[in-house]
Motif scaffolding. Structure first.
Motif, PDB file in Angstrom:
ATOM      1  N   HIS A   1      52.381  38.826  38.337  1.00  0.00           N
ATOM      2  CA  HIS A   1      52.111  37.735  38.565  1.00  0.00           C
ATOM      3  C   HIS A   1      52.383  36.391  38.378  1.00  0.00           C
ATOM      4  O   HIS A   1      52.102  35.490  39.239  1.00  0.00           O
ATOM      5  CB  HIS A   1      50.124  38.020  38.704  1.00  0.00           C
ATOM      6  CG  HIS A   1      49.097  36.392  38.599  1.00  0.00           C
ATOM      7  ND1 HIS A   1      48.070  36.874  40.174  1.00  0.00           N
ATOM      8  CD2 HIS A   1      49.414  35.375  38.448  1.00  0.00           C
ATOM      9  CE1 HIS A   1      48.171  35.908  40.800  1.00  0.00           C
ATOM     10  NE2 HIS A   1      48.107  34.908  39.202  1.00  0.00           N
TER      11      HIS A   1
ATOM     12  N   HIS B   1      53.211  32.614  41.456  1.00  0.00           N
ATOM     13  CA  HIS B   1      52.918  31.394  40.391  1.00  0.00           C
ATOM     14  C   HIS B   1      54.729  30.552  39.752  1.00  0.00           C
ATOM     15  O   HIS B   1      54.385  29.428  39.928  1.00  0.00           O
ATOM     16  CB  HIS B   1      52.166  30.798  39.716  1.00  0.00           C
ATOM     17  CG  HIS B   1      50.784  31.053  39.299  1.00  0.00           C
ATOM     18  ND1 HIS B   1      49.943  30.626  40.344  1.00  0.00           N
ATOM     19  CD2 HIS B   1      49.781  32.451  39.122  1.00  0.00           C
ATOM     20  CE1 HIS B   1      48.797  30.810  40.312  1.00  0.00           C
ATOM     21  NE2 HIS B   1      48.889  32.122  39.478  1.00  0.00           N
TER      22      HIS B   1
ATOM     23  N   ASP C   1      45.116  31.821  43.807  1.00  0.00           N
ATOM     24  CA  ASP C   1      45.955  33.085  44.120  1.00  0.00           C
ATOM     25  C   ASP C   1      46.244  33.394  45.633  1.00  0.00           C
ATOM     26  O   ASP C   1      45.385  32.867  46.289  1.00  0.00           O
ATOM     27  CB  ASP C   1      45.546  34.106  42.808  1.00  0.00           C
ATOM     28  CG  ASP C   1      45.062  34.002  41.080  1.00  0.00           C
ATOM     29  OD1 ASP C   1      45.760  32.778  41.397  1.00  0.00           O
ATOM     30  OD2 ASP C   1      44.398  34.470  40.532  1.00  0.00           O
TER      31      ASP C   1
HETATM   32 ZN    ZN Z   1      46.774  33.122  39.091  1.00  0.00          ZN
END
Ligand code: ZN
Ligand code: KG4
Length: 358
Positions: A115, A119, A310
């Motif tokens: 994850h 980003h 997100d």
């Molecule tokens: Zn995040």
């Protein structure tokens, strides 16, 4: 190259279709984000078990919408990417297993994405930024400086030794009786307040390190609030302003130092600082970072807010970059609650109850 990306590591159920052209450019064909905010609001934070169940209920529909909005069927895809960690393990499992099922049924390569890498690489999708660059990731779960050297090569330069910055905003909001999520509420309150009324500490500012600490500040905020309780709206605004001024000063000063370290390490004369994560939406912090980066002779890149928080597009894009580099995962790829971006970085003392905060 068309990639479906799935994100379920926290409280957003998200899916997107992203195209990568042979020259390395990206285009978002769809980006569907379903926020679970209402499911968790009553609890003042994300409840992992509720999140996992909500992902199960929503994900099929979100994936279908992402494909429909992109105007493609599963047969047109070249790969399926999903967040495989770090995050709330129930949610990560839901997204990763969904991606594995699609990959198996359609005979597509699987990309199991960190994850944080999602980003970290977003600025390449939005701004076409080349390696290397400096990343400041400031979200509800992470506060770190990372030197993004190449695909798969990330060097952590500094991190929080206790709470994440977004978490500090959320806890401050709770202390002041402001709604969840706390960041936007504290920012709104702070706009009306006097930042000088309460003298709050600037944690680790004097130390020559790129690490952060926010848990002591939280205690100072509580004491400031208690000293004038019961709180009037003016008191709430002044404490919020004091808190925001303290963290803004710390973040801006550390960013200036991090750019210096990064420039010395890489020799890049005008390095780019990329800011990602939900806290990047804060205007006071954004303005201070702009000044700090200008003073340090660098450039600032802040992807648009919906790509800073997100989303599935960042996961699809990381998948596209990995697939283009031939970095495909097997169907046995594990879901990981903790998964540091820089495996060489030692856990920091005082970090999370169960080991280093990811
Ligand atoms: Zn995040
Ligand atoms: O990146 P994000 O959407 O989710 C993850 O944590 O991965 O970040 C959410 C965090 C929350 O803690 C929220 O309070 C904070 O970002 N946030 C803000 C602002 N908007 C969101 N913090 C400060 N100022 C804001 N305007």
């Amino acid at each position: 190259m068309l990639i479906l990306g799935i994100e379920t590591s926290c409280d957003e159920t998200a899916a997107a279709v992203v195209e990568r052209t042979p020259d390395g450019r990206g285009r978002i064909l769809s980006n569907v984000v379903h926020s679970q905010l209402d499911d968790h609001a009553a609890f003042g934070g994300v409840v992992p078990e509720i999140a996992a169940r909500a992902h199960v209920e929503a994900l099929d529909g979100i994936v279908a919408r992402a494909l429909a909005e992109a105007g493609v069927g599963l047969e047109r895809l070249d790969g399926v990417a999903a967040t495989a960690g770090p995050g709330l393990i129930g949610g990560v499992l839901v997204g990763l297993l969904t991606a594995k099922a699609i990959a198996l049924a359609e005979g597509l390569p699987l990309l199991a994405i960190n994850h944080l890498e999602g980003h970290a690489l977003t600025a390449r999708l939005t701004d076409g930024i080349g390696f290397p660059y400096l990343l400041l990731l400031v979200s509800g779960g992470h506060t770190q400086f990372v030197a993004v050297e190449a695909l798969g090569r990330y060097r952590r330069l500094g991190t929080t030794i206790d709470d994440a910055l977004g978490e500090a905003f959320d806890k401050t909001a709770k202390l002041l009786g402001l709604p969840y999520p706390g960041g936007p509420a504290v920012e709104r309150a702070a706009a009306e307040g006097d930042p000088a009324r309460f003298a709050l500490p600037r944690p680790l500012l004097g130390r020559d390190s790129l690490d952060f600490s926010f848990s002591g500040l939280k205690t100072a905020v509580r004491q400031a609030a208690q000293s004038v309780a019961p709180l009037t709206p003016r008191d709430v605004a002044d404490v919020a302003a004091g808190f925001q001024a303290a963290v803004t000063e710390v973040v801006a000063e550390k960013a200036r130092r991090a750019l210096k370290v990064f420039r010395a390490d890489t020799g890049v004369p005008e390095p780019t600082l990329v800011v990602a994560g939900g806290v990047a939406a804060n205007r006071a912090i954004g303005a201070a970072l702009r000044d700090a980066v200008a003073a340090a002779g660098g450039r600032l890149a802040v992807p648009p807010p919906r790509l800073c928080t997100d989303n599935g597009a960042m996961i699809a894009w990381a998948g596209a970059e990995r697939l283009a580099a031939g970095l495909v995962d097997g169907l046995d790829a594990p879901a990981r609650a903790r998964w540091p971006l820089d495996p060489g970085a030692a856990p920091k003392l005082g970090s999370g109850q169960h080991g280093a905060k990811a």
